[in-house]
Design a protein around this motif. Structure first.
Motif, short mmCIF file in Angstrom:
data_model
loop_
_atom_site.label_atom_id
_atom_site.label_comp_id
_atom_site.label_asym_id
_atom_site.label_seq_id
_atom_site.Cartn_x
_atom_site.Cartn_y
_atom_site.Cartn_z
N GLN A 1 45.92 29.93 33.74
CA GLN A 1 45.94 29.70 35.34
C GLN A 1 44.43 30.13 35.71
O GLN A 1 43.80 29.52 36.71
N MET A 2 43.93 31.38 35.36
CA MET A 2 42.66 32.08 35.79
C MET A 2 41.84 31.03 35.36
O MET A 2 40.73 30.77 36.12
N LEU B 1 41.55 27.79 37.37
CA LEU B 1 41.11 27.97 38.53
C LEU B 1 39.44 27.99 38.39
O LEU B 1 38.92 27.62 39.38
N SER B 2 39.07 28.72 37.66
CA SER B 2 37.75 29.01 37.45
C SER B 2 36.73 27.60 37.25
O SER B 2 35.60 27.42 37.62
N LEU C 1 36.58 25.63 40.37
CA LEU C 1 35.67 26.20 41.24
C LEU C 1 34.16 25.70 40.70
O LEU C 1 33.35 25.42 41.48
N ILE D 1 42.19 29.63 48.16
CA ILE D 1 41.78 29.90 46.86
C ILE D 1 41.74 31.41 46.87
O ILE D 1 42.03 31.78 45.79
N LEU D 2 41.25 32.00 47.73
CA LEU D 2 41.56 33.44 47.89
C LEU D 2 42.81 34.08 47.57
O LEU D 2 43.09 34.88 47.04
N LYS E 1 45.13 32.64 46.07
CA LYS E 1 45.53 32.19 44.38
C LYS E 1 45.10 33.28 43.64
O LYS E 1 45.59 33.61 42.66
N VAL E 2 43.71 33.61 43.88
CA VAL E 2 42.89 34.42 43.00
C VAL E 2 43.51 35.84 43.13
O VAL E 2 43.98 36.55 42.45
N GLU E 3 43.98 36.19 44.45
CA GLU E 3 44.47 37.59 44.59
C GLU E 3 45.99 37.58 43.89
O GLU E 3 46.36 38.45 43.35
N LEU F 1 46.99 35.74 41.42
CA LEU F 1 46.59 35.76 39.85
C LEU F 1 46.37 37.14 39.50
O LEU F 1 46.58 37.82 38.20
N LEU F 2 45.45 37.78 40.30
CA LEU F 2 45.00 39.22 39.84
C LEU F 2 46.21 40.21 39.94
O LEU F 2 46.15 41.19 39.14
#
Length: 116
Positions: free
Chosen positions: A78-79, A82-83, A86, A98-99, A101-103, A105-106
């Motif tokens: 998934q990461m 997403l990359s 982007l 997006i932020l 989703k990133v948060e 996943l992290l």
């Protein structure tokens, strides 16, 4: 010439991981458009050793190996997806979604697995 071992960033690996993510599981035959059997099997073995992919043989039907993503593999894939979104401009960096989703996943990537 020395043979370079596959890495999780190898295009064959990435395409295979994305295919498994989209379909839930996959066989080497189903992923044959990414590579022939031997290179694909080599990549799946490496991804399994790295804890990104697991596999099973079905109880019934044809005895062919089915690959599935581990939790680590699902988050990793998934990461990567997403990359790619982007990088290719399909997602706006300024978009608050997006932020989130990133948060998310992290957060998932650093959580301890449950022992239930």
């Amino acid at each position: 010439m020395n043979k370079v071992p596959p890495t999780p960033y190898d295009p064959i690996c990435i395409q295979s991981l994305e295919y498994i993510l989209e379909n839930g599981s996959a066989t080497a035959t189903e992923m044959r458009e990414y590579a022939s059997w031997s290179p694909l099997t080599e990549r799946m073995r490496k991804l399994s050793d790295d804890g990104l992919v697991d596999y099973y043989l079905p109880d019934k039907g044809r005895k062919t190996v089915h690959y599935i993503l581990t939790e680590k593999g699902r988050i990793f894939t998934q990461m990567v997806k997403l990359s790619h979104e982007l990088y290719y401009g399909r997602l706006d960096v300024e978009d608050a979604d997006i932020l989130e989703k990133v948060e998310e996943l992290l957060k998932l990537s650093v959580e301890e697995p449950s022992t239930e």
